[in-house]
Scaffold this active site. Structure first.
Site, short mmCIF file in Angstrom:
data_model
loop_
_atom_site.label_atom_id
_atom_site.label_comp_id
_atom_site.label_asym_id
_atom_site.label_seq_id
_atom_site.Cartn_x
_atom_site.Cartn_y
_atom_site.Cartn_z
N HIS A 23 3.46 29.31 22.68
CA HIS A 23 2.09 29.76 22.96
C HIS A 23 1.52 30.45 21.72
CE1 HIS A 23 -1.07 31.74 25.56
NE2 HIS A 23 -1.04 32.57 24.53
N GLU A 24 2.29 31.34 21.13
CA GLU A 24 1.83 32.06 19.94
C GLU A 24 1.72 31.14 18.73
OE1 GLU A 24 0.64 35.00 19.84
OE2 GLU A 24 1.11 35.52 21.90
N HIS A 28 -1.54 29.28 18.64
CA HIS A 28 -2.67 30.06 18.12
C HIS A 28 -2.71 29.99 16.60
CE1 HIS A 28 -4.01 31.70 21.86
NE2 HIS A 28 -2.94 32.42 22.09
#
Length: 216
Positions: A22-23, A26
């Site tokens: 998820h990170e 980004h």
């Protein structure tokens, strides 16, 4: 206790990848739209070790699993640094950078659904049962993280998406909530409001994915 240890062992891989990728998503999106900060710091990586926060990725999820009897899970990774001022179109590109995280969770939930389907189709052996349980957890964890992060509360991704979509004056005012975002989230969590809002959305998301892959 043995059952709980087994649950933690099976859940470890789906949880770590759900949080860390998820990170990383980004960071990748930020680089694509002009901000190389995360890339320069080595944070655009599929290596979970670059994203793991000892407390948020390991201690808190394990403690919550322990005290909830394996019925609830929550955690976080080290946030990927994004300098929104370095994006080519900061307000517009903020939408895509923020949406990349939940988008990664949706993608991973679908991947785990595919793995679950595979586990059901393969002849039963010593690997298919753990793979099946791991895949079920992977679907649910990613649906939880996707729904949680899409809530319109800064600094969650949904809050940043809202800031990118609102007119400038309203966006600036809404962004001021960010300093109180985490305390508000904790209050919502411990009062049960967060669960009441999220549970139907998580179940709906998981069932939609299961329906797409024929997991009945």
């Amino acid at each position: 206790m043995n059952a709980l240890i087994q649950t933690i062992a099976v859940a470890a891989l789906p949880v770590i990848f759900a949080i860390t990728l998820h990170e990383a998503a980004h960071g990748y999106a930020a680089r694509h739209f002009g901000d190389p900060t995360a890339w320069q710091l080595g944070r655009i990586s599929l290596n979970p070790l670059r994203h793991i926060d000892p407390v948020g990725t390991i201690l808190i999820p394990a403690a919550i699993l322990l005290f909830s009897g394996g019925s609830f899970l929550f955690g976080y990774a080290k946030p990927v640094p994004v300098d929104f001022s370095r994006l080519r179109n900061p307000k517009q590109d903020m939408f895509w950078v923020a949406a990349a995280g939940p988008g990664a969770n949706l993608f991973m939930a679908c991947c785990w659904a595919l793995m679950l389907k595979l586990a059901w189709l393969l002849p039963g052996n010593m690997f298919t049962v753990p793979l099946s349980e791991m895949s079920k957890i992977g679907i649910m964890v990613n649906c939880v993280l996707m729904v949680l992060n899409l809530l319109p509360l800064p600094p969650l991704d949904g809050g940043r998406i809202a800031v990118s979509l609102l007119p400038h004056r309203l966006a600036w005012r809404f962004a001021q909530i960010e300093r109180w975002g985490f305390p508000i989230l904790l209050v919502l969590l411990f009062t049960g409001i967060l669960g009441a809002v999220m549970n139907p959305l998580v179940i709906l998301s998981a069932r939609a994915i299961e329906s797409i892959f024929g997991l009945y």
